[in-house]
Design a protein around this motif. Sequence first.
Motif, PDB file in Angstrom:
ATOM      1  N   UNK A 144      37.156  45.736  53.849  1.00  0.00           N
ATOM      2  CA  UNK A 144      38.353  46.475  53.437  1.00  0.00           C
ATOM      3  C   UNK A 144      39.439  46.346  54.496  1.00  0.00           C
ATOM      4  N   UNK A 145      39.064  46.546  55.752  1.00  0.00           N
ATOM      5  CA  UNK A 145      40.039  46.521  56.838  1.00  0.00           C
ATOM      6  C   UNK A 145      40.535  45.116  57.150  1.00  0.00           C
ATOM      7  N   UNK A 146      39.733  44.116  56.840  1.00  0.00           N
ATOM      8  CA  UNK A 146      40.169  42.733  57.052  1.00  0.00           C
ATOM      9  C   UNK A 146      41.188  42.288  56.008  1.00  0.00           C
ATOM     10  N   UNK A 147      41.282  43.019  54.896  1.00  0.00           N
ATOM     11  CA  UNK A 147      42.233  42.657  53.861  1.00  0.00           C
ATOM     12  C   UNK A 147      41.692  41.716  52.803  1.00  0.00           C
ATOM     13  N   UNK A 148      40.360  41.673  52.667  1.00  0.00           N
ATOM     14  CA  UNK A 148      39.729  40.887  51.604  1.00  0.00           C
ATOM     15  C   UNK A 148      40.107  41.512  50.254  1.00  0.00           C
ATOM     16  N   UNK A 149      40.403  40.677  49.262  1.00  0.00           N
ATOM     17  CA  UNK A 149      40.850  41.201  47.964  1.00  0.00           C
ATOM     18  C   UNK A 149      39.685  41.655  47.088  1.00  0.00           C
ATOM     19  N   UNK A 150      38.552  40.957  47.171  1.00  0.00           N
ATOM     20  CA  UNK A 150      37.405  41.291  46.314  1.00  0.00           C
ATOM     21  C   UNK A 150      36.105  41.014  47.058  1.00  0.00           C
ATOM     22  N   UNK A 151      35.106  41.861  46.816  1.00  0.00           N
ATOM     23  CA  UNK A 151      33.845  41.792  47.554  1.00  0.00           C
ATOM     24  C   UNK A 151      32.686  42.004  46.600  1.00  0.00           C
ATOM     25  N   UNK A 152      31.724  41.069  46.635  1.00  0.00           N
ATOM     26  CA  UNK A 152      30.522  41.194  45.828  1.00  0.00           C
ATOM     27  C   UNK A 152      29.305  41.305  46.732  1.00  0.00           C
ATOM     28  N   UNK A 153      28.391  42.187  46.360  1.00  0.00           N
ATOM     29  CA  UNK A 153      27.084  42.272  47.009  1.00  0.00           C
ATOM     30  C   UNK A 153      26.034  41.905  45.968  1.00  0.00           C
ATOM     31  N   UNK A 161      24.617  42.596  40.701  1.00  0.00           N
ATOM     32  CA  UNK A 161      25.793  42.353  41.532  1.00  0.00           C
ATOM     33  C   UNK A 161      26.668  43.595  41.530  1.00  0.00           C
ATOM     34  N   UNK A 162      26.925  44.116  42.712  1.00  0.00           N
ATOM     35  CA  UNK A 162      27.820  45.257  42.875  1.00  0.00           C
ATOM     36  C   UNK A 162      29.144  44.690  43.365  1.00  0.00           C
ATOM     37  N   UNK A 163      30.163  44.741  42.526  1.00  0.00           N
ATOM     38  CA  UNK A 163      31.447  44.109  42.824  1.00  0.00           C
ATOM     39  C   UNK A 163      32.529  45.160  43.035  1.00  0.00           C
ATOM     40  N   UNK A 164      33.412  44.882  43.991  1.00  0.00           N
ATOM     41  CA  UNK A 164      34.499  45.813  44.316  1.00  0.00           C
ATOM     42  C   UNK A 164      35.823  45.057  44.385  1.00  0.00           C
ATOM     43  N   UNK A 165      36.867  45.667  43.869  1.00  0.00           N
ATOM     44  CA  UNK A 165      38.217  45.222  44.172  1.00  0.00           C
ATOM     45  C   UNK A 165      38.707  46.057  45.345  1.00  0.00           C
ATOM     46  N   UNK A 166      39.474  45.433  46.247  1.00  0.00           N
ATOM     47  CA  UNK A 166      39.872  46.115  47.475  1.00  0.00           C
ATOM     48  C   UNK A 166      41.384  46.100  47.633  1.00  0.00           C
ATOM     49  N   UNK A 167      41.925  47.235  48.047  1.00  0.00           N
ATOM     50  CA  UNK A 167      43.359  47.346  48.311  1.00  0.00           C
ATOM     51  C   UNK A 167      43.601  48.573  49.165  1.00  0.00           C
ATOM     52  N   UNK A 168      44.595  48.481  50.052  1.00  0.00           N
ATOM     53  CA  UNK A 168      44.982  49.621  50.896  1.00  0.00           C
ATOM     54  C   UNK A 168      43.786  50.190  51.655  1.00  0.00           C
ATOM     55  N   UNK A 169      42.912  49.297  52.172  1.00  0.00           N
ATOM     56  CA  UNK A 169      41.734  49.663  52.955  1.00  0.00           C
ATOM     57  C   UNK A 169      40.810  50.606  52.189  1.00  0.00           C
TER      58      UNK A 169
END
Length: 216
Positions: A144-153, A161-169
């Motif tokens: 989140x803090x690195x500014x990645x737009x999307x993250x999948x585990x 698959x647990x997927x997240x969209x990321x914005x504003x940390x």
Amino acid sequence: MSETQTQLPTDTWIPASWQEYLQVLTKLEIDKAKSYYYKGYMRLEMAPVSFDHGQDHVIIIFTVTLFTTLKEILARGLDTTTFRKTGVRECQPDVAYYLRERAQSIPSGTGIVNLERYPAPDLVIEIAKTSLLDDLGTKRSLYEELGVAEYWVVDVQNAQIIAYTMADQGSKRIQESQVLPGLVIAILEEALRRSRETSQSEVCAWLMCQFQKQEG
């Protein structure tokens, strides 16, 4: 952390200054280890990688590459590459992708990706078997803090698959990729389940059919 310490705990976060972290990487010559640094703590994840982890890794890379190819989306995938913001954060995700105009943002010949010079990846993926809780927790905050737009585990044990969209940390769970519109997470999970019962080439053929149906 003692400079004479020769055996460090792995798969856990331990306090260390940035300089101590770099010294550990040099002294232990951990070429086969993944390393992370975040908020004054370091984490080492050592090989070996399990069979299930390895096969899920291959399926995920193939799926994203196939999808971007069929959709004519420029993409550059990176396997276990080091991303560094000197003195602050470092990570080595299992898979990362730069997409569209960012696909050519980092020149060939680059070693460690300097995030003060280059953008963070659009998509980061961690393949998790023993590291699941950390991937969902501390590493998610790191990305989140690195500014990645999307993250999948990728939960290897449950083919989930647990997927997240990321914005504003911050981050929010999603069921369809936001950086790759039309790529439904359930399709990825079905591909993982099929890979437990049949060959990867058959799974890839099935994926091809699913994506072509979307075009029809």
